[in-house]
Design an enzyme around this catalytic site. Structure first.
Site, PDB file in Angstrom:
ATOM      1  N   THR A   1       6.537  15.152  78.498  1.00 50.72           N
ATOM      2  CA  THR A   1       6.795  15.521  77.116  1.00 50.72           C
ATOM      3  C   THR A   1       8.179  14.973  76.758  1.00 50.72           C
ATOM      4  OG1 THR A   1       6.669  17.327  75.507  1.00 50.72           O
ATOM      5  CG2 THR A   1       7.774  17.822  77.613  1.00 50.72           C
TER       6      THR A   1
ATOM      7  N   GLY B   1       1.533  29.796  83.924  1.00 49.10           N
ATOM      8  CA  GLY B   1       1.446  31.236  83.657  1.00 49.10           C
ATOM      9  C   GLY B   1       2.788  31.801  83.193  1.00 49.10           C
ATOM     10  N   LYS B   2       3.588  30.949  82.540  1.00 52.71           N
ATOM     11  CA  LYS B   2       4.904  31.394  82.063  1.00 52.71           C
ATOM     12  C   LYS B   2       4.777  32.518  81.043  1.00 52.71           C
ATOM     13  CE  LYS B   2       5.807  27.171  80.725  1.00 52.71           C
ATOM     14  NZ  LYS B   2       4.741  26.364  81.340  1.00 52.71           N
ATOM     15  N   GLY B   3       3.742  32.433  80.209  1.00 56.17           N
ATOM     16  CA  GLY B   3       3.543  33.437  79.151  1.00 56.17           C
ATOM     17  C   GLY B   3       3.434  34.831  79.737  1.00 56.17           C
TER      18      GLY B   3
ATOM     19  N   ASN C   1       3.507  22.322  71.017  1.00 60.01           N
ATOM     20  CA  ASN C   1       2.678  21.756  72.096  1.00 60.01           C
ATOM     21  C   ASN C   1       2.455  22.808  73.191  1.00 60.01           C
ATOM     22  OD1 ASN C   1       5.443  21.610  72.659  1.00 60.01           O
ATOM     23  ND2 ASN C   1       5.339  19.652  73.720  1.00 60.01           N
ATOM     24  N   ALA C   2       3.331  23.800  73.260  1.00 60.25           N
ATOM     25  CA  ALA C   2       3.190  24.869  74.252  1.00 60.25           C
ATOM     26  C   ALA C   2       2.030  25.778  73.874  1.00 60.25           C
ATOM     27  CB  ALA C   2       4.475  25.693  74.323  1.00 60.25           C
ATOM     28  N   GLY C   3       1.441  26.394  74.890  1.00 58.48           N
ATOM     29  CA  GLY C   3       0.405  27.393  74.628  1.00 58.48           C
ATOM     30  C   GLY C   3       0.574  28.505  75.638  1.00 58.48           C
ATOM     31  N   HIS C   4       1.252  29.560  75.262  1.00 57.02           N
ATOM     32  CA  HIS C   4       1.572  30.635  76.215  1.00 57.02           C
ATOM     33  C   HIS C   4       0.597  31.790  76.037  1.00 57.02           C
ATOM     34  CE1 HIS C   4       5.853  28.854  76.705  1.00 57.02           C
ATOM     35  NE2 HIS C   4       4.910  28.104  77.214  1.00 57.02           N
TER      36      HIS C   4
ATOM     37  N   LEU D   1      -3.385  33.466  92.079  1.00 63.53           N
ATOM     38  CA  LEU D   1      -3.844  33.389  93.465  1.00 63.53           C
ATOM     39  C   LEU D   1      -5.321  33.777  93.567  1.00 63.53           C
ATOM     40  CD1 LEU D   1      -2.948  32.844  96.363  1.00 63.53           C
ATOM     41  CD2 LEU D   1      -2.132  35.179  96.524  1.00 63.53           C
ATOM     42  N   ASP D   2      -5.747  34.713  92.734  1.00 66.38           N
ATOM     43  CA  ASP D   2      -7.143  35.186  92.753  1.00 66.38           C
ATOM     44  C   ASP D   2      -8.144  34.069  92.448  1.00 66.38           C
ATOM     45  OD1 ASP D   2      -5.724  35.451  90.176  1.00 66.38           O
ATOM     46  OD2 ASP D   2      -7.706  35.923  89.398  1.00 66.38           O
TER      47      ASP D   2
ATOM     48  N   SER E   1       1.158  36.919  91.180  1.00 68.72           N
ATOM     49  CA  SER E   1       0.311  37.381  90.083  1.00 68.72           C
ATOM     50  C   SER E   1      -1.129  37.040  90.430  1.00 68.72           C
ATOM     51  CB  SER E   1       0.763  36.688  88.795  1.00 68.72           C
ATOM     52  OG  SER E   1      -0.266  36.715  87.851  1.00 68.72           O
TER      53      SER E   1
ATOM     54  N   GLN F   1       6.203  23.926  78.806  1.00 67.36           N
ATOM     55  CA  GLN F   1       5.861  22.803  79.703  1.00 67.36           C
ATOM     56  C   GLN F   1       6.397  23.071  81.116  1.00 67.36           C
ATOM     57  OE1 GLN F   1       7.505  21.679  76.446  1.00 67.36           O
ATOM     58  NE2 GLN F   1       5.469  22.100  75.691  1.00 67.36           N
TER      59      GLN F   1
ATOM     60  N   ASP G   1       1.483  25.117  82.158  1.00 64.02           N
ATOM     61  CA  ASP G   1       0.339  26.019  82.350  1.00 64.02           C
ATOM     62  C   ASP G   1       0.406  26.781  83.664  1.00 64.02           C
ATOM     63  OD1 ASP G   1      -0.793  25.106  79.913  1.00 64.02           O
ATOM     64  OD2 ASP G   1      -1.502  23.321  80.957  1.00 64.02           O
TER      65      ASP G   1
HETATM   66  P1  IMO Z   1       2.820  24.983  78.241  1.00 60.50           P
HETATM   67  O1  IMO Z   1       4.095  25.529  77.647  1.00 60.50           O
HETATM   68  C1  IMO Z   1       0.415  21.634  79.579  1.00 60.50           C
HETATM   69  C2  IMO Z   1       1.439  17.657  78.052  1.00 60.50           C
HETATM   70  C3  IMO Z   1       0.378  16.984  77.222  1.00 60.50           C
HETATM   71  C4  IMO Z   1       0.668  15.525  77.538  1.00 60.50           C
HETATM   72  C5  IMO Z   1       2.195  15.493  77.650  1.00 60.50           C
HETATM   73  C6  IMO Z   1       2.899  15.004  76.404  1.00 60.50           C
HETATM   74  O2  IMO Z   1       1.571  25.632  77.769  1.00 60.50           O
HETATM   75  O3  IMO Z   1       2.908  24.872  79.724  1.00 60.50           O
HETATM   76  P2  IMO Z   1       3.344  16.159  74.053  1.00 60.50           P
HETATM   77  O4  IMO Z   1       2.394  16.642  72.995  1.00 60.50           O
HETATM   78  O5  IMO Z   1       4.217  17.240  74.613  1.00 60.50           O
HETATM   79  O6  IMO Z   1       4.109  14.959  73.634  1.00 60.50           O
HETATM   80  O7  IMO Z   1       2.381  15.662  75.248  1.00 60.50           O
HETATM   81  O8  IMO Z   1       2.579  16.822  77.931  1.00 60.50           O
HETATM   82  N1  IMO Z   1       1.815  19.001  77.586  1.00 60.50           N
HETATM   83  C7  IMO Z   1       1.432  20.150  78.188  1.00 60.50           C
HETATM   84  N2  IMO Z   1       0.580  20.350  79.214  1.00 60.50           N
HETATM   85  N3  IMO Z   1       1.037  22.690  79.007  1.00 60.50           N
HETATM   86  C8  IMO Z   1       1.939  22.508  78.027  1.00 60.50           C
HETATM   87  O9  IMO Z   1       2.730  23.494  77.570  1.00 60.50           O
HETATM   88  C9  IMO Z   1       2.115  21.182  77.519  1.00 60.50           C
HETATM   89  N4  IMO Z   1       2.857  20.644  76.527  1.00 60.50           N
HETATM   90  C10 IMO Z   1       2.669  19.308  76.591  1.00 60.50           C
HETATM   91  O10 IMO Z   1      -0.921  17.363  77.595  1.00 60.50           O
HETATM   92  O11 IMO Z   1       0.147  15.174  78.772  1.00 60.50           O
HETATM   93 MG    MG Z   2      -0.313  24.624  78.001  1.00 62.01          MG
END
Ligand code: IMO
Ligand code: MG
Length: 424
Positions: free
Chosen positions: A238, A18-20, A41-44, A332-333, A413, A223, A16
């Site tokens: 992960t 801010g890679k997206g 599991n990612a959320g970009h 930073l903001d 950013s 991640q 998280d």
């Molecule tokens: P992005 O790409 C933040 C965390 C989960 C958990 C641990 C293991 O958006 O940065 P998993 O489902 O991967 O086996 O969970 O990893 N986790 C993330 N935390 N951003 C992510 O992806 C994550 N992907 C997994 O919350 O603690």
């Molecule tokens: Mg995430």
């Protein structure tokens, strides 16, 4: 940052960062964007013209109309992929076998992986996203996994599913009957296998051709370094290798193809799920203030993210492990209005100072952060595009991070929109 053949964007904290946004921004200068590990599991999150898009499996470059690759190191939930591609098409972002290429070696997440994730969570308490990521990677290494190429051969697939159910069903019987589960898997397979087939290619061959013909490639990690299964805060990680070292394995590209490594660090620290977090902010009010300003809610699970001060022990460690060439500081903001600001420069255990992230679980949980304090800022800094125009306290904060991380920050950013960026 335009001058590269291949470039890696990696997260230096717990995800998280801010890679997206960064990948989307840099993808203007690239031809192909590649995911090499993780899964949905990612959320970009990417904001274009004030509209927010959250991508889980398809690389963020798709929003710039770039060619996208899902490499062999990614674990693919066919249902999640199907839904994401259909959603993108429904909002006018065309995804087809002409611009999305999926590895035939990638492993497939099936419903039993998600049930197993839930079962293990009861004893492990890691706070996973419950997407079946860990159990799918476990199967890969236990040699009972199902790859995309197996998924596309119906007989092979059914044979492997039955073998897997013999082994796994007893563990998940509280959720569903075996017949029902099998029926669900077969029904989904009927729908998704034909859908996915045209996207599947040998992505390693494709990428070698692309790179040797002079096209530019960005590797988008998911991640972050502290969630890396080998180098993160194990076992609260992960199950893949988000670090730059994950690329050769997760794409099949030889080491020589990776040129430039760009690290992303948020101006403070967050983590979702359980596990040690030395700089977590203890005061509830401040924690909530930062969470609200940074919109720190999980893009995948909606969970509130735990918030903390910038940790230069973590970022220094991540710079070392990834071999970072350039550093980008994000959000930073979001520190506006916090007085004073704190930066962790070392940890203390008993009376000993530690400058490296410890490997011991006991130490990870019991170290105390050592902070320096610096003045905060009240000004709205969004919209500023020149470093010199930043308030003095903001510049001082940036310089302290550079000092304690031992690296220059090339890009800052300070807003969700992609033009809210300062180059230095
Ligand atoms: P992005 O790409 C933040 C965390 C989960 C958990 C641990 C293991 O958006 O940065 P998993 O489902 O991967 O086996 O969970 O990893 N986790 C993330 N935390 N951003 C992510 O992806 C994550 N992907 C997994 O919350 O603690
Ligand atoms: Mg995430």
């Amino acid at each position: 940052m335009k001058n590269f053949k291949t470039l890696v964007v990696v997260g230096l904290q717990w995800g998280d960062e801010g890679k997206g946004k960064v990948v989307h921004y840099l993808s203007r200068n690239a031809d192909y964007i590649v995911r090499y590990q993780g899964g949905n599991n990612a959320g970009h999150t990417v904001v274009v013209n004030e509209k927010e898009y959250i991508l889980h499996l398809v690389p963020a470059g798709i929003l710039e109309n770039k060619k996208c690759v899902i490499g062999n190191g990614v674990v693919i939930d066919p249902e999640a992929l199907y839904n994401e591609i259909n959603w993108l098409n429904s909002i006018g972002i065309k995804v087809s076998p002409k611009n999305l290429f999926i590895s035939n070696h990638a492993h497939v997440i099936l419903p039993y992986h998600r049930f197993l994730d839930a079962v293990r969570e009861k004893t492990q308490n890691i706070g996973t996203t419950q997407k079946g990521i860990g159990p799918c990677y476990a199967d890969k290494y236990a040699r009972s996994g199902i790859r995309i190429c197996d998924y596309l051969e119906k007989d092979t697939f059914l044979d492997l599913v039955n073998k897997n159910l013999d082994e796994k069903y007893p563990l998940i019987k509280e959720f569903i009957s075996r017949d029902e589960l099998l029926k669900k898997i077969i029904n989904q397979h009927r729908l998704y296998s034909n859908f996915i087939k045209p996207f599947v290619v040998d992505t390693t061959d494709l990428l070698i051709k692309v790179i040797t013909s002079g096209k530019k490639v960005i590797f988008e990690s998911a991640q972050g370094t502290m969630l890396d299964v080998d180098f993160g805060s194990y076992p609260y990680v992960t199950s893949s290798n988000p670090i730059a070292g994950g690329i050769p394995i997760g794409t099949g590209l030889a080491l020589k193809y990776v040129n430039k490594i760009v690290g992303i660090a948020k101006s403070y620290t967050t983590r979702v799920g359980e596990g040690p977090f030395p700089t977590e902010i203890k005061q509830q009010k401040l924690q909530e203030f930062l969470r609200t300003q940074g919109k720190e809610y999980g893009a995948t699970t909606g969970r509130p993210r735990r918030c903390g001060w910038f940790d230069s022990v973590v970022v220094r460690y991540a710079i070392k492990i990834n071999g970072i060439d350039e550093l980008i500081l994000t959000k930073l903001d979001c520190l506006k209005g916090i007085e004073p600001l704190k930066i962790c420069i070392a940890y203390k255990y008993k009376s000993k100072l530690l400058y490296d992230f410890p490997v011991s679980r006991k130490l990870q949980h019991s170290v105390k952060p050592v902070y320096i304090k610096t003045g905060g800022f009240k000004e709205n800094i969004r919209g500023i595009t020149k470093y010199d125009q930043l308030p003095n306290n903001v510049k001082k904060y940036v310089q302290l991070i550079e000092k304690y991380c031992g690296i220059k920050i090339n890009m800052i950013s300070l807003g969700r929109d992609r033009n809210e960026i300062i180059f230095r």
